[in-house]
Design a protein around this motif. Structure first.
Motif, mmCIF file in Angstrom:
data_model
loop_
_atom_site.group_PDB
_atom_site.id
_atom_site.type_symbol
_atom_site.label_atom_id
_atom_site.label_comp_id
_atom_site.label_asym_id
_atom_site.label_seq_id
_atom_site.Cartn_x
_atom_site.Cartn_y
_atom_site.Cartn_z
ATOM 1 N N LEU A 267 1.029 -0.922 0.572
ATOM 2 C CA LEU A 267 0.314 -0.215 0.141
ATOM 3 C C LEU A 267 0.953 1.502 0.502
ATOM 4 O O LEU A 267 -0.014 2.185 -0.515
ATOM 5 N N ALA A 268 2.221 0.723 0.842
ATOM 6 C CA ALA A 268 2.550 2.424 0.365
ATOM 7 C C ALA A 268 3.118 2.625 -0.170
ATOM 8 O O ALA A 268 4.005 4.429 -1.114
ATOM 9 N N ALA A 269 3.862 1.443 -1.383
ATOM 10 C CA ALA A 269 4.317 1.892 -2.522
ATOM 11 C C ALA A 269 3.789 2.391 -3.223
ATOM 12 O O ALA A 269 3.821 2.879 -3.901
ATOM 13 N N LEU A 270 2.099 1.841 -3.211
ATOM 14 C CA LEU A 270 1.123 2.787 -4.077
ATOM 15 C C LEU A 270 0.601 3.950 -3.968
ATOM 16 O O LEU A 270 0.975 4.252 -4.829
ATOM 17 N N LEU A 271 0.709 4.281 -2.508
ATOM 18 C CA LEU A 271 1.259 6.178 -2.823
ATOM 19 C C LEU A 271 2.111 6.789 -3.118
ATOM 20 O O LEU A 271 2.810 5.971 -3.395
ATOM 21 N N PRO A 272 2.423 8.005 -2.656
ATOM 22 C CA PRO A 272 2.781 8.826 -3.312
ATOM 23 C C PRO A 272 3.850 9.195 -2.707
ATOM 24 O O PRO A 272 3.139 8.632 -1.200
ATOM 25 N N PRO A 273 5.379 9.356 -2.752
ATOM 26 C CA PRO A 273 6.347 9.634 -1.506
ATOM 27 C C PRO A 273 5.753 10.201 -0.439
ATOM 28 O O PRO A 273 5.644 9.772 0.687
#
Length: 367
Positions: A267-273
């Motif tokens: 999920l973190a990788a899917l979100l903008p940094p």
């Protein structure tokens, strides 16, 4: 002069005594041989009986574990008949519901533990390159990998002796085809690099068939692949499954991730940094309950916008779905202090001839 030998002559008695001694020794020898043979036969019989018991137990355990996989398949098929989405709010993702299903299997003694996870909730490593051509990066997938590796590296107390850019370029070189001599960027790796290792091997220049192949790629050190402590390894975040037809007997990988089942790291990788810290909030939103009832619908790809703080975020539609067709089933049978585990990956699909939903086995590994 005739001398008559006396019956009790010491000379005659000695001969008889010797004969008796020899007979006793022979008898003892025969008994010893028979005893040894009997003991050896007893050991062989006991070994055969023990082996037969173990073989029987192994067969029973194997059948029990296989029954657990079949029960999981039934759950997945029934789920597909009810709806066309797949989320953590459904029965197949609920350990208690799965246990209830397994309890319906009749068997004498022992127990079965079954776990079902969504392979679509992971990052499809083969999607990093555009197939069927298989030579160029997929831009959205490269950004996804950059965010993933930045997060994975940040979870280690000591920075691994590797580099995210090296890993991404080397993965691309492993996947791409038709350019065996051209490395990607300054840090990629083709066959000449791998052939200089001990033991040596060649760059595949094609899709990964097994996840363990990822560990062969330059930069993917053991700690990154398997994880250390609380740091999740790439092995738990990636999948090689998800191939789809692209016409003319060719194939592609869409690389879409089920946002309704992906774990926090994905999920973190899917979100903008700048919004990666919202991954925990998204994960909690999916399983929030009131009176044992889920309160947040997550059966469409836009549900993440309802999470507090995420309303202004946009995740590329090329990256996410809210359904799946690929699942991993791990079934472990326990009986008489012995265990047997089956690790299976299945693809849920509809038969063209009958219209029935089935689960086709892609991987079946006994452990």
């Amino acid at each position: 002069m005739h001398i008559e030998k006396q019956p009790n002559s010491p000379a005659g008695g000695g001969i008889l005594s010797n004969h008796r001694g020899v007979a006793i020794l022979v008898a003892i020898g025969v008994v010893a041989v028979l005893l040894t043979a009997g003991l050896a036969l007893n050991r062989r019989i006991r070994s055969s009986v023990t082996g037969a018991i173990h073989a029987r137990e192994q067969v029973v355990l194997s059948e029990m574990a296989a029954s657990g996989v079949q029960a999981a398949m039934v759950m997945l098929i029934n789920d597909r008949k009810e709806n066309d989405t797949d989320t953590l709010q459904e029965d197949w993702a609920n350990p208690e519901k799965v246990a209830e299903m397994v309890e319906l299997i009749p068997f004498d003694g022992g127990s079965i533990d079954v776990d079902i996870t969504d392979e679509r909730g992971k990052i499809q490593v083969n999607a990093l390159v555009k197939f069927p051509e298989g030579q160029q990066f997929s831009a959205t997938q490269r950004f996804l990998w950059e965010r993933l590796l930045d997060r994975v590296f940040s979870l280690f107390e000591e920075t691994p002796e590797s580099d995210p850019n090296m890993i991404i370029n080397s993965l691309k070189d492993w996947l791409d085809s038709g350019d065996d001599e051209a490395i990607t960027g300054l840090s990629g790796a083709e066959s000449d690099y791998y052939e200089g290792l001990e033991p040596s091997y060649s760059c595949k220049n094609g899709p990964f068939d097994h996840l363990a192949e990822v560990a062969l790629v330059q930069g993917v050190i053991p700690e990154l692949f398997s994880g250390v402590g609380a740091a999740a390894g790439l092995a738990s975040l990636l999948t090689v499954h998800g191939e789809s037809p692209a016409g003319d007997s060719r194939f592609t990988f869409d690389g879409k991730i089920n946002i309704s089942t992906a774990n926090v790291a994905v999920l973190a990788a899917l979100l903008p940094p700048e919004n990666a810290d919202l991954a925990e909030a998204l994960a909690d939103f999916r399983v929030a309950k009131a009176d044992e009832t889920f309160i947040n619908p997550i059966n469409n790809v836009q549900w993440y916008k309802n999470v507090p703080g995420a309303g202004g975020i946009t995740i590329s539609p090329d990256l996410i779905v809210a359904s799946s067709d690929l699942f991993r089933i791990v079934s472990t049978a326990r009986r008489n202090d012995r265990t047997h585990t089956i690790n299976a990956v299945v693809q849920r699909e509809k038969e063209q001839d009958t219209g029935r939903w089935i689960c086709k086995t892609l991987i079946w590994q006994a452990e």
